[in-house]
Design a protein around this motif. Structure first.
Motif: not given
Length: 452
Positions: A22-26, A33-38, A42-46, A51-52
């Motif tokens: 998540v840190g890298a994505a932010v 950058f065009d950024t996508f996380v996979s 299941e991803i934690k709500k926090s 990400l949202g």
């Protein structure tokens, strides 16, 4: 570092949506950058909320090839195995795979103090951070402990970073350079992830000094034969700053006549060893390394002494939980390899009921055999499969129990413990058979001890 730019990179895919991912994505999103996380889980709500907040697209419970294999760079979280199929397909397409630390390093000019080792790195990194923070440095604790480096750089870049690095993080680092590298020790660990070849693991640890120059500092334990051998092989062009328990030729940090001493360009620093609140020989080594870092960065003597007098041990590392009916209960859940358990057993002065077990990582228990025979009245094997423990320890300790939950482990320990004993959780193994992680294991230990 400036060779990561948008001329050859536009789309970044992050595998894993934990703290690191998540840190890298932010940071990637903030850099345009065009950024996508996979994430296969299941991803934690926090983490979804973060990400949202930044409008970062993500997927969970799958790795979609059409969303991933069009990346210019992959940032892989350290906990993800290199053996999964999506990684193999990335390699086939020659998509570069880097770590979050490597990526974050391109966007900060901070001074980096990097710590690794098979054992002691969390304690040492936390202690260095505590000292520098008290001394007024603009510093953050990141990496394998604390925040992700990328998130810190994205939100509030600091002047100094204390970075704990695992071998898995080091594997994904290529251009990143440590201004001060600390290598505490190298002992057998994670061999299940390194084809059961210890040299592969050693090579990962030695990456901490890659890219260092004569202007950079390498602090290491001079008595570690593996490190000494690797230095002879690599002949790195760095400024060496070895530490040892005893004064030796060339050693810069050591003990002498009950004092910790560190030789610096500005003279000799000396502090009574009794100031150290952290006990045990392993913590002496951690403290020597931390003292060397502090003095090399110009921390004043009185601030350093105050820090040692007031520093508290980290959770799950030789953490005294309770004293019940004359018995001490100690949580050392972070001891996920045999060498870490060795140092704890070595420091104990009472009969021990030892709780150990979990996911074996290619362990060699002969390292603790002598101490177990000498100090342990009973062993409690806590795991799904304890066969390797039985193969090694059966017949060497009179009392052995098998349990499949922490609650049962504490019940058995309480039943057999005698006044003056220590019940010690020091598992030698990773925790993923019965627990979420070593923190979960340690918290359950504390919970059931406190319920006695």
């Amino acid at each position: 570092m400036n060779d990561f730019n948008k001329k050859n990179v536009s789309r970044i895919v992050i595998l894993g949506a934990g703290e690191s991912g998540v840190g890298a994505a932010v940071l990637a999103k903030k850099q345009g950058f065009d950024t996508f996380v996979s994430d296969i889980s299941e991803i934690k709500k926090s983490h979804k909320d973060i990400l949202g907040k930044y409008g970062i697209l993500y997927e969970e419970k799958r790795h979609s090839e059409e969303q991933i294999l069009n990346a210019d760079r992959i940032i892989k979280s350290p906990g993800i195995s290199n053996k999964i199929s999506i990684i193999e397909k990335m390699k086939e397409r020659n998509i570069p795979i880097i770590s979050e630390i490597e990526f974050a390093g391109y966007y900060t000019k901070a001074k980096t103090i990097c710590i690794t080792g098979s054992n002691g790195k969390t304690t040492t990194a936390t202690l260095i951070y505590y000292i520098l923070k008290y001394a007024g440095f603009d510093v953050a604790l990141v990496g394998n402990v604390g925040k992700s480096l990328a998130m810190q750089v994205a939100e509030k870049d600091c002047n100094y970073y204390v970075i704990e690095l695992s071998s898995f993080q080091l594997d994904g680092m290529y251009h990143f350079k440590a201004d001060i590298a600390v290598l505490l020790n190298i002992t057998s660990d994670h061999l299940d992830c390194y084809e059961y070849e210890i040299q592969n693991y050693i090579n990962s640890k030695m990456r901490i000094i890659q890219n260092q120059t004569k202007n950079d500092i390498f602090i290491y334990w001079s008595d570690d034969l593996v490190i000494a051998r690797e230095i002879q092989k690599m002949k790195p062009t760095v400024t060496f700053y070895p530490f040892s328990e005893q004064k030796q030729v060339g050693v810069k940090a050591y003990t002498e006549n009950g004092n910790i001493k560190v030789e610096t360009a500005n003279g000799m620093f000396s502090m009574p060893q009794k100031y150290l609140v952290l006990r045990g020989k392993h913590n002496l080594y951690n403290s020597l390394a931390a003292t060397a870092v502090a003095k090399l960065l110009g921390v004043k003597d009185e601030m350093l002494e105050h820090s040692f007098l007031n520093f508290k041990a980290i959770e799950h590392r030789m953490e005294k939980v309770a004293h019940i009916k004359g018995v001490d209960y100690i949580n050392d859940s972070k001891a996920t390899n045999v060498n870490s358990c060795f140092y704890v057993l070595q420091s104990m002065r009472t009969p021990i009921i030892l709780i150990l077990g979990g996911v074996d990582k290619g362990n060699d228990y002969s390292e603790i055999e002598g101490l177990v025979r000498e100090k342990c009245r009973a062993l409690i094997f806590l795991g799904v499969d304890n066969s390797k423990l039985h193969d090694f320890f059966d017949g060497k300790v009179n009392v052995i129990y098998d349990v499949d939950s922490m609650k049962k482990a504490i019940q058995y320990a309480y039943k057999i413990a005698q006044e003056g004993d220590t019940v010690l959780l020091s598992p030698c193994c990773s925790s993923f058979d019965l627990f979420q992680n070593y923190e979960d294991r340690g918290k359950q230990f504390k919970k059931y001890v406190c319920n006695l």
